[in-house]
Design an enzyme around this catalytic site. Structure first.
Site, PDB file in Angstrom:
ATOM      1  N   ASP A 369       0.863  -1.164   0.000  1.00 36.09           N
ATOM      2  CA  ASP A 369       0.000   0.000   0.000  1.00 36.09           C
ATOM      3  C   ASP A 369       0.905   1.221   0.000  1.00 36.09           C
ATOM      4  O   ASP A 369       2.126   1.095   0.080  1.00 36.09           O
ATOM      5  CB  ASP A 369      -0.981  -0.020   1.178  1.00 36.09           C
ATOM      6  CG  ASP A 369      -0.312   0.298   2.500  1.00 36.09           C
ATOM      7  OD1 ASP A 369       0.885  -0.002   2.625  1.00 36.09           O
ATOM      8  OD2 ASP A 369      -0.977   0.831   3.390  1.00 36.09           O
ATOM      9  N   ASP A 671      -0.787  -1.246   6.481  1.00 38.02           N
ATOM     10  CA  ASP A 671      -0.858  -0.776   7.851  1.00 38.02           C
ATOM     11  C   ASP A 671      -2.287  -0.637   8.331  1.00 38.02           C
ATOM     12  O   ASP A 671      -2.563  -0.719   9.509  1.00 38.02           O
ATOM     13  CB  ASP A 671      -0.146   0.571   7.985  1.00 38.02           C
ATOM     14  CG  ASP A 671      -0.768   1.636   7.106  1.00 38.02           C
ATOM     15  OD1 ASP A 671      -1.535   1.271   6.191  1.00 38.02           O
ATOM     16  OD2 ASP A 671      -0.505   2.820   7.314  1.00 38.02           O
TER      17      ASP A 671
HETATM   18  N1  LIG Z   1     -10.338  10.193   7.843  1.00 36.85           N
HETATM   19  C1  LIG Z   1     -10.744  10.347   6.600  1.00 36.85           C
HETATM   20  N2  LIG Z   1     -11.898  10.946   6.346  1.00 36.85           N
HETATM   21  C2  LIG Z   1     -12.327  11.089   5.090  1.00 36.85           C
HETATM   22  N3  LIG Z   1     -11.659  10.679   4.022  1.00 36.85           N
HETATM   23  C3  LIG Z   1     -10.495  10.070   4.206  1.00 36.85           C
HETATM   24  C4  LIG Z   1      -9.978   9.871   5.499  1.00 36.85           C
HETATM   25  N4  LIG Z   1      -8.799   9.230   5.378  1.00 36.85           N
HETATM   26  C5  LIG Z   1      -8.613   9.023   4.088  1.00 36.85           C
HETATM   27  N5  LIG Z   1      -9.617   9.529   3.364  1.00 36.85           N
HETATM   28  C6  LIG Z   1      -9.781   9.481   1.916  1.00 36.85           C
HETATM   29  O1  LIG Z   1      -9.718   8.129   1.516  1.00 36.85           O
HETATM   30  C7  LIG Z   1      -8.604   7.911   0.675  1.00 36.85           C
HETATM   31  C8  LIG Z   1      -7.740   6.750   1.112  1.00 36.85           C
HETATM   32  O2  LIG Z   1      -8.490   5.682   1.461  1.00 36.85           O
HETATM   33  P1  LIG Z   1      -7.906   4.356   2.087  1.00 36.85           P
HETATM   34  O3  LIG Z   1      -8.001   4.405   3.550  1.00 36.85           O
HETATM   35  O4  LIG Z   1      -8.590   3.263   1.376  1.00 36.85           O
HETATM   36  O5  LIG Z   1      -6.392   4.303   1.708  1.00 36.85           O
HETATM   37  P2  LIG Z   1      -5.113   4.484   2.625  1.00 36.85           P
HETATM   38  O6  LIG Z   1      -4.933   3.344   3.528  1.00 36.85           O
HETATM   39  O7  LIG Z   1      -5.145   5.785   3.303  1.00 36.85           O
HETATM   40  O8  LIG Z   1      -4.046   4.455   1.531  1.00 36.85           O
HETATM   41  P3  LIG Z   1      -3.097   3.253   1.235  1.00 36.85           P
HETATM   42  O9  LIG Z   1      -3.952   2.187   0.713  1.00 36.85           O
HETATM   43  O10 LIG Z   1      -2.121   3.780   0.286  1.00 36.85           O
HETATM   44  O11 LIG Z   1      -2.465   2.941   2.560  1.00 36.85           O
HETATM   45  C9  LIG Z   1      -7.762   9.135   0.747  1.00 36.85           C
HETATM   46  O12 LIG Z   1      -7.261   9.443  -0.513  1.00 36.85           O
HETATM   47  C10 LIG Z   1      -8.667  10.217   1.240  1.00 36.85           C
HETATM   48  O13 LIG Z   1      -9.183  10.926   0.144  1.00 36.85           O
HETATM   49 CA   LIG Z   2      -2.349   2.406   4.478  1.00 41.87          CA
END
Ligand SMILES: Nc1ncnc2c1ncn2[C@@H]1O[C@H](COP(=O)(O)OP(=O)(O)OP(=O)(O)O)[C@@H](O)[C@H]1O
Ligand SMILES: [Ca+2]
Length: 933
Positions: A369, A671
């Site tokens: 990720d 993570d």
């Molecule tokens: N707390 C939050 N509230 C609202 N939107 C959020 C929040 N955190 C992340 N996002 C949105 O969701 C998207 C990321 O979603 P997701 O959690 O699936 O991935 P991530 O775990 O943060 O990224 P990765 O997969 O690279 O680790 C971000 O691009 C952001 O636009």
């Molecule tokens: Ca992540």
């Protein structure tokens, strides 16, 4: 875990890839004596499925029991009034209104009636003298009295098993028991016919060998058990956020006390029994209540046979079996894995399942990720677009003035949105400092709110929170509904920019009015999102909507018709060293893919920076990927380098396809809670130790303690070294096996006596089994390992190269022994009664020295120089040294027990030379080319 995955990701099956990996070793092993002891640290697969079945029936039984007793209770309650609870005097004196037993009966039986009798949640909170806002008091004697009255949050630890338990277990070896019986008869018969002490030599010899084997086995088992205990401790280091004396602090779950107010966030594990005070979206799994210890199987006992005259042959036959069964393999596997595990711990990787190290060694593909693995996860808002104006807000000092020209109403709306619609919190910590809690994304946005001059507590107090829909990685948004002072309702939402923007129909213009979005503004906002993303920024859009009166917590939060407040761009720099690590992976034949929930342009920008996205590589979005047919996916997947906006299930699908249709060995790193399904599906899951949520760690096989991508490369390197070390060991052991068997078997058939006696064979067995495993299974890895291609799923464990080396050595050794047997007497000018004994001793000695030098040759399978780094490996040197030393003792001094006779210096020299010649022969054999598989 299973139920968590089921409820959240609809039937994602757990993988148990470690089962698969373990099964692989077992297949190679074939027959193993004492599987229980040998596989002690590598889970009993049969028992595992038995336990699962048992758990299910137990759960069912318990469920029935609970239902029945609930019904009975209801009946009783219906008849009799609830009996009054009286507080024990000691508890009362300490200032509490409830004792530990009563408390646990309320919690465990989920008895709402009882809870109500105690005044509900508030009642209990005051009875255990804590407070919802401030928690328990941290004064020393108060904590001590709390501990005394209610106890601590720890299971009684199982006592460490002593060394003698391992000795006892090692004695349970079937062959050893048979040999012990042989020794017993041999002693009885020997003393009866030849008298003491001469008649006892053979028997005592066998006894001594048995003791030696038992002692060495027990020591190595014992040392491993100590090591696993340390690892276990490390695994259990879980911390939680707790409020005590009004301050938030991190505590180990073992320090928790009754009355502590615990704050849980997404992915946290519930650390103890407890009462739910307030919050949203909680799921409870009490399955650990049903865990049962698995019973061990019992042993066959053997009763001796009294064919005394066959005793010697019998003993030899048994020892041939001992030699024939390569039971050193599981030992070597465990030793090597345990060694790697310990070393990896120093390199900041915690291995949760033994087999995981080896699996990582054969990985052909890594799906990583982005956030938190490739990037630092230290997020700051660096750009914002409010009322159509783009501002750079990198330095928080001038943030406030930057926005001063914007209408006050917009700023109020912005801080209302930021502070209410958050999964984070702003608290005052013990040192009196302001602290922002929550995921890095949340923290970055809260930080922006604060630097705009907002007051978190004041804004929160101004309105009432009616409903929270926490951030959901599949929808990529979160939302809340608040009630304004006048009684009206308003919903705020934030999330992935393009998704939120698509559900907006209005925006706040630079006068602070909500006006309909026209195509020009939409284009402008989309261009802004793209420009932020191209700078590798994570973008989020904030929006609100007025909600009709009478909204209640059970109503759904609106999805459409929002008014856009603004867009923020969050910077999350790439971790140092990632680019290099990706390059190392590439040269090691491991493909690295990025699978992220973030915007495609953000993902591409970061992937380029890390060297993951290359010229001609494919970047795809989750929603696009999802709709592809199986055939399209099959063609697409090898090309995918970046998958953006992926949902947890997209990550899972990609990993599954890579594993099944493409037969790759897939490592997944992550993570977040959103990575859990993929981590679970992977052949090997790697979770981040610092930033990782408990759910991610729980699904992973390895925990990267320093959250550093380069540690993953280290894990791969160790994995490969484990695999190769075990191959080296097997090559060594098979050679000894083949020669000892063929020699003893053929001469037993032809001459009726075997050149190697039972005691000698036991010694040889130990050289190739325990000692060989120690010497060869613990070689540290070198950088060369990362220049080969991975073994993958199809690799043969015993490669052609190994067969070539084995055959080469075996033929030489076989020739030596055959030649000594036939020509030995003339060669060494042996005459007289003693000549047979001397010749047999010579054969035994030559054979052992052949193994000693072969052990050195086995350090390398392909390279000629086998001495490189030999002195750095203390274990190897020690094993070799003690083998030689003990051989001298056996031949020169223990003749009576081992059927040997002291040799002259010349004879010793010849034996060593004959053994040594094996080395140039091994080197020459390595020159013959064979295919690698
Ligand atoms: N707390 C939050 N509230 C609202 N939107 C959020 C929040 N955190 C992340 N996002 C949105 O969701 C998207 C990321 O979603 P997701 O959690 O699936 O991935 P991530 O775990 O943060 O990224 P990765 O997969 O690279 O680790 C971000 O691009 C952001 O636009
Ligand atoms: Ca992540």
């Amino acid at each position: 875990m299973e139920s968590y995955l089921n409820e959240n990701f609809g039937g994602v099956k757990p993988k148990h890839s470690s089962d698969e990996a373990l099964g692989r070793w077992r297949k190679v092993v074939g027959v193993v004596k004492n599987p229980k002891r040998r596989f002690r640290f590598t889970a009993n697969l049969g028992k595992r499925s038995e336990a699962a079945a048992m758990k299910r029936t137990n759960q069912e039984k318990l469920r029935v029991a609970v239902l029945v007793s609930k019904a009975a209770l209801q009946f009783i309650h219906g008849l009799a009034p609830h009996s009054e609870y009286t507080v024990p005097a000691a508890v009362k004196a300490a200032g509490y209104g409830i004792c530990a037993e009563e408390l646990s009966s309320v919690v465990e039986s989920h008895d709402i009636k009882k809870l109500k009798a105690h005044g509900g949640t508030e009642g209990l909170i005051s009875k255990v003298s804590t407070s919802e806002s401030d928690g328990v008091s941290t004064s020393k004697d108060k904590l001590a009295s709390r501990q005394e009255i209610f106890g601590i949050n720890k299971f009684a630890e199982t006592e460490a098993r002593s060394f003698w338990v391992f000795v006892w277990e090692a004695l349970h070896d079937m062959t050893l028991m048979i040999l012990a019986a042989c020794a017993f008869f041999s002693l009885v018969v020997g003393i009866a016919t030849e008298g003491w002490p001469k008649g006892a030599h053979d028997g005592l010899g066998i006894v001594a060998s048995i003791l030696l084997v038992v002692f060495v086995t027990a020591t190595s088992d014992y040392r491993q058990s100590l090591q696993f205990k340390d690892l276990d401790k490390e695994k259990k280091k879980i911390t939680v956020q707790v409020t005590r004396s009004g301050y938030r602090q991190k505590l180990s779950i073992y320090e928790l006390l009754v009355g502590d107010i615990v704050h849980l966030s997404i992915g946290d594990q519930v650390p103890a029994d407890g009462l739910f005070v307030s919050g949203f979206s909680l799921l409870i799994n009490e399955s650990s209540l049903f865990r049962r210890k698995i019973m061990d199987g019992s042993y066959l006992s053997w009763s001796g046979d009294d064919a005394l005259e066959l005793l010697e042959f019998f003993a030899i036959a048994v020892t041939i079996v001992v030699v024939a069964v390569p039971e050193g393999l599981p030992l070597a596997v465990t030793l090597s894995l345990a060694f790697a595990m310990k070393k990896m711990m120093n390199d900041k990787a915690l291995v949760r399942h033994l087999a995981a190290c080896e699996t990582m060694g054969s990985a052909t593909s890594i799906c990583s990720d982005k956030t938190g693995t490739l990037t630092t996860n230290h997020m700051t808002v660096v750009k914002a677009c409010i009322c159509g104006k783009i501002k750079e807000v990198e330095k928080s000092s001038d943030t406030k003035s930057l926005f001063s020209e914007l209408p006050a109403s917009v700023m109020t709306m912005l801080s209302q949105s930021i502070f209410n619609n958050t999964g984070g919190d702003v608290v005052i910590n013990q040192d009196g400092k302001r602290e922002i809690l929550g995921t890095p994304t949340e923290a970055a946005i809260l930080e922006l709110g604060l630097s705009l001059g907002g007051d978190f507590q004041a804004v929160r107090k101004a309105t009432t929170l009616i409903k929270v829909e926490p951030f959901n990685s599949a929808k990529k948004r979160m939302g809340v509904v608040i009630q304004l002072p006048g009684g009206a309702f308003r919903a705020h939402c934030k999330g992935a920019s393009e998704i939120i923007l698509a559900s907006c129909s209005k925006y706040l213009n630079d006068q602070g009015n909500a006006v309909p979005l026209d195509t020009a503004t939409i284009a402008h906002l989309n261009a802004t999102i793209e420009s932020f993303a191209n700078e590798a920024l994570r973008t989020l859009c904030l929006a609100y909507i007025e909600v009709a009166d009478g909204f209640s917590a059970n109503d759904a939060i609106p999805e459409e018709g929002y008014t856009c407040i603004g867009i923020v761009g969050i910077k999350d720099p790439v971790r140092p060293g990632v680019k290099e690590s990706v390059a190392i992976c590439r040269s090691a034949g491991i493909t690295v893919r990025m699978v992220t929930g973030d915007n495609i342009n953000t993902a591409k920008a970061i992937a380029r920076e890390c060297g993951i996205l290359t010229e001609g590589g494919l970047a795809i979005e989750g929603p696009d990927f999802r709709t592809k047919s199986a055939e399209e996916m099959y063609k697409l997947i090898p090309k995918i380098q970046v998958m953006a906006r992926s949902s947890p299930l997209d990550k899972h699908t990609l990993v599954k396809n890579l594993r099944t249709t493409h037969e790759e060995v897939v490592a997944v790193t992550g993570d977040g809670t959103n990575d859990a399904p993929a981590l679970h599906e992977a052949d090997i899951g790697l979770a981040m130790g610092i930033a990782g949520t408990e759910v991610a760690k729980e699904s992973a096989d390895v925990i990267i303690l320093d959250d550093n991508f380069s540690t993953i490369v280290t894990v791969a390197k160790w994995g490969r070294s484990v695999y190769i070390n075990i191959q080296k060991f097997v090559q060594f052991q098979l050679t000894v096996n083949v020669v000892a068997l063929v020699v003893n078997f053929s001469s037993a058939c032809m001459t009726g006596s075997a050149p190697l006696t039972a005691v000698q064979l036991l010694w040889v067995n130990m050289i190739m089994d325990t000692l060989g495993a120690l010497a060869l299974a613990t070689e540290p890895p070198n950088d060369e390992l990362m220049k080969r291609t991975p073994v993958g799923r199809k690799g043969n464990f015993i490669s052609n190269i190994m067969w070539r080396n084995i055959m080469g050595q075996a033929i030489y050794q076989f020739f030596v022994i055959w030649y000594l047997q036939t020509e030995g007497k003339t060669l060494f000018e042996l005459k007289g009664d003693n000549s047979d004994l001397v010749l047999n001793t010579l054969i035994f000695n030559c054979f052992v020295f052949c193994q000693v030098f072969n052990e050195v040759s086995s350090r390398e399978m392909e390279r000629i120089n086998v001495f490189k780094g030999i002195l750095n490996n203390n274990v190897f040197v020690a094993v070799l040294g003690s083998t030689v030393l003990f051989q001298i003792i056996i031949v020169q001094f223990l003749g009576d027990f081992a059927n040997t006779t002291p040799l002259s210096l010349r004879e010793w020299f010849s034996c060593i030379v004959i053994g040594f010649i094996g080395m140039p022969i091994a080197a020459i054999v390595k020159l013959f080319p064979v295919g690698s598989q």
